[in-house]
Design a protein around this motif. Structure first.
Motif, PDB file in Angstrom:
ATOM      1  N   ILE A 123     -44.759 -12.644  34.000  1.00 64.42           N
ATOM      2  CA  ILE A 123     -44.006 -12.702  32.744  1.00 64.42           C
ATOM      3  C   ILE A 123     -44.985 -13.005  31.610  1.00 64.42           C
ATOM      4  N   PHE A 124     -45.056 -12.078  30.660  1.00 59.78           N
ATOM      5  CA  PHE A 124     -45.984 -12.220  29.539  1.00 59.78           C
ATOM      6  C   PHE A 124     -45.276 -12.506  28.227  1.00 59.78           C
ATOM      7  N   ASN A 125     -43.987 -12.195  28.130  1.00 60.85           N
ATOM      8  CA  ASN A 125     -43.191 -12.410  26.921  1.00 60.85           C
ATOM      9  C   ASN A 125     -41.861 -13.030  27.293  1.00 60.85           C
ATOM     10  N   VAL A 126     -41.310 -13.786  26.357  1.00 58.58           N
ATOM     11  CA  VAL A 126     -39.953 -14.287  26.517  1.00 58.58           C
ATOM     12  C   VAL A 126     -39.126 -13.785  25.342  1.00 58.58           C
ATOM     13  N   PRO A 127     -37.833 -13.641  25.505  1.00 52.98           N
ATOM     14  CA  PRO A 127     -37.126 -13.848  26.755  1.00 52.98           C
ATOM     15  C   PRO A 127     -37.463 -12.761  27.778  1.00 52.98           C
ATOM     16  N   ALA A 128     -37.405 -13.170  29.040  1.00 54.66           N
ATOM     17  CA  ALA A 128     -37.575 -12.215  30.136  1.00 54.66           C
ATOM     18  C   ALA A 128     -36.302 -12.258  30.969  1.00 54.66           C
ATOM     19  N   LEU A 129     -35.771 -11.086  31.273  1.00 52.52           N
ATOM     20  CA  LEU A 129     -34.540 -10.960  32.047  1.00 52.52           C
ATOM     21  C   LEU A 129     -34.877 -10.190  33.311  1.00 52.52           C
ATOM     22  N   LEU A 130     -34.616 -10.787  34.459  1.00 50.97           N
ATOM     23  CA  LEU A 130     -34.950 -10.173  35.736  1.00 50.97           C
ATOM     24  C   LEU A 130     -33.731 -10.195  36.643  1.00 50.97           C
ATOM     25  N   LEU A 131     -33.367  -9.043  37.168  1.00 44.70           N
ATOM     26  CA  LEU A 131     -32.260  -8.948  38.110  1.00 44.70           C
ATOM     27  C   LEU A 131     -32.830  -8.693  39.493  1.00 44.70           C
ATOM     28  N   PHE A 132     -32.347  -9.472  40.462  1.00 44.45           N
ATOM     29  CA  PHE A 132     -32.769  -9.338  41.848  1.00 44.45           C
ATOM     30  C   PHE A 132     -31.566  -8.975  42.708  1.00 44.45           C
ATOM     31  N   VAL A 133     -31.768  -8.047  43.627  1.00 44.60           N
ATOM     32  CA  VAL A 133     -30.764  -7.708  44.630  1.00 44.60           C
ATOM     33  C   VAL A 133     -31.401  -8.036  45.974  1.00 44.60           C
ATOM     34  N   ASP A 134     -30.771  -8.931  46.713  1.00 46.72           N
ATOM     35  CA  ASP A 134     -31.303  -9.391  48.001  1.00 46.72           C
ATOM     36  C   ASP A 134     -32.757  -9.831  47.879  1.00 46.72           C
ATOM     37  N   GLY A 135     -33.092 -10.544  46.799  1.00 45.20           N
ATOM     38  CA  GLY A 135     -34.426 -11.102  46.625  1.00 45.20           C
ATOM     39  C   GLY A 135     -35.474 -10.145  46.093  1.00 45.20           C
ATOM     40  N   LYS A 136     -35.095  -8.902  45.812  1.00 42.09           N
ATOM     41  CA  LYS A 136     -36.050  -7.921  45.292  1.00 42.09           C
ATOM     42  C   LYS A 136     -35.714  -7.600  43.837  1.00 42.09           C
ATOM     43  N   GLU A 137     -36.733  -7.611  43.008  1.00 43.58           N
ATOM     44  CA  GLU A 137     -36.522  -7.307  41.589  1.00 43.58           C
ATOM     45  C   GLU A 137     -36.160  -5.833  41.417  1.00 43.58           C
ATOM     46  N   VAL A 138     -35.058  -5.589  40.715  1.00 47.31           N
ATOM     47  CA  VAL A 138     -34.604  -4.213  40.487  1.00 47.31           C
ATOM     48  C   VAL A 138     -34.482  -3.869  39.002  1.00 47.31           C
ATOM     49  N   LEU A 139     -34.574  -4.866  38.137  1.00 51.89           N
ATOM     50  CA  LEU A 139     -34.439  -4.626  36.701  1.00 51.89           C
ATOM     51  C   LEU A 139     -35.219  -5.700  35.962  1.00 51.89           C
ATOM     52  N   ARG A 140     -35.892  -5.265  34.888  1.00 57.05           N
ATOM     53  CA  ARG A 140     -36.654  -6.207  34.065  1.00 57.05           C
ATOM     54  C   ARG A 140     -36.573  -5.765  32.606  1.00 57.05           C
ATOM     55  N   GLU A 141     -36.274  -6.721  31.757  1.00 57.14           N
ATOM     56  CA  GLU A 141     -36.284  -6.512  30.310  1.00 57.14           C
ATOM     57  C   GLU A 141     -37.029  -7.699  29.713  1.00 57.14           C
ATOM     58  N   ALA A 142     -37.710  -7.479  28.597  1.00 58.16           N
ATOM     59  CA  ALA A 142     -38.418  -8.582  27.952  1.00 58.16           C
ATOM     60  C   ALA A 142     -38.463  -8.395  26.444  1.00 58.16           C
ATOM     61  N   ARG A 143     -38.541  -9.508  25.781  1.00 55.93           N
ATOM     62  CA  ARG A 143     -38.671  -9.657  24.331  1.00 55.93           C
ATOM     63  C   ARG A 143     -37.486  -9.097  23.544  1.00 55.93           C
ATOM     64  N   PHE A 144     -37.504  -7.809  23.233  1.00 54.47           N
ATOM     65  CA  PHE A 144     -36.402  -7.224  22.474  1.00 54.47           C
ATOM     66  C   PHE A 144     -35.482  -6.483  23.431  1.00 54.47           C
ATOM     67  N   ILE A 145     -34.256  -6.940  23.531  1.00 50.86           N
ATOM     68  CA  ILE A 145     -33.315  -6.433  24.518  1.00 50.86           C
ATOM     69  C   ILE A 145     -32.352  -5.456  23.852  1.00 50.86           C
ATOM     70  N   HIS A 146     -32.241  -4.267  24.417  1.00 48.77           N
ATOM     71  CA  HIS A 146     -31.272  -3.270  23.960  1.00 48.77           C
ATOM     72  C   HIS A 146     -30.047  -3.400  24.860  1.00 48.77           C
ATOM     73  N   PHE A 147     -29.024  -4.069  24.354  1.00 48.53           N
ATOM     74  CA  PHE A 147     -27.891  -4.438  25.197  1.00 48.53           C
ATOM     75  C   PHE A 147     -27.086  -3.244  25.699  1.00 48.53           C
ATOM     76  N   ASP A 148     -26.982  -2.177  24.923  1.00 50.94           N
ATOM     77  CA  ASP A 148     -26.258  -0.997  25.407  1.00 50.94           C
ATOM     78  C   ASP A 148     -26.953  -0.406  26.623  1.00 50.94           C
ATOM     79  N   GLU A 149     -28.262  -0.303  26.542  1.00 57.79           N
ATOM     80  CA  GLU A 149     -29.054   0.229  27.659  1.00 57.79           C
ATOM     81  C   GLU A 149     -28.998  -0.723  28.855  1.00 57.79           C
TER      82      GLU A 149
END
Length: 114
Positions: free
Chosen positions: A71-97
């Protein structure tokens, strides 16, 4: 608004990821204005996805989070499914996407577990 669990150590983070098949980590810092603006919108968005659990990490409290998850920037948003990262967003979040990506992942997860 989605319940937020404070995670204050790497052990707590690892347990959180193990105990919830769908885990969303929100990494922020107290002095980050963007972080404060993003969190309420994220909690509201995640209300649509009842099986996703939300954990919050203060990057100042758990400094090793940056190295562990690259993680190099905050905010950082990470989604894990069964312990594996499947989605990552950082800094400027596009909520529709973000919502669209969450819907796809959530839908595929629910099909696989049905």
């Amino acid at each position: 608004m989605k319940k937020l669990e404070a995670l204050t150590s790497m052990d707590m983070i690892e347990d959180f990821l193990k105990n919830h098949e769908l885990s969303f980590l929100y990494v922020s810092r107290e002095d980050c204005g963007v972080c404060h603006a993003v969190l309420p919108r994220l909690r509201e968005l995640l209300d649509q996805f009842p099986q996703i659990y939300l954990g919050h990490i203060n990057a100042y409290e758990v400094e090793e989070i940056a190295a562990k998850f690259s993680i190099f920037n905050v905010p950082a948003l990470l989604l894990f499914v069964d312990g594996k990262e499947v989605l990552r967003e950082a800094r400027f979040i596009h909520f529709d996407e973000l919502e669209s990506r969450l819907e796809k992942i959530y839908g595929m997860y629910n099909q696989a577990t049905s």
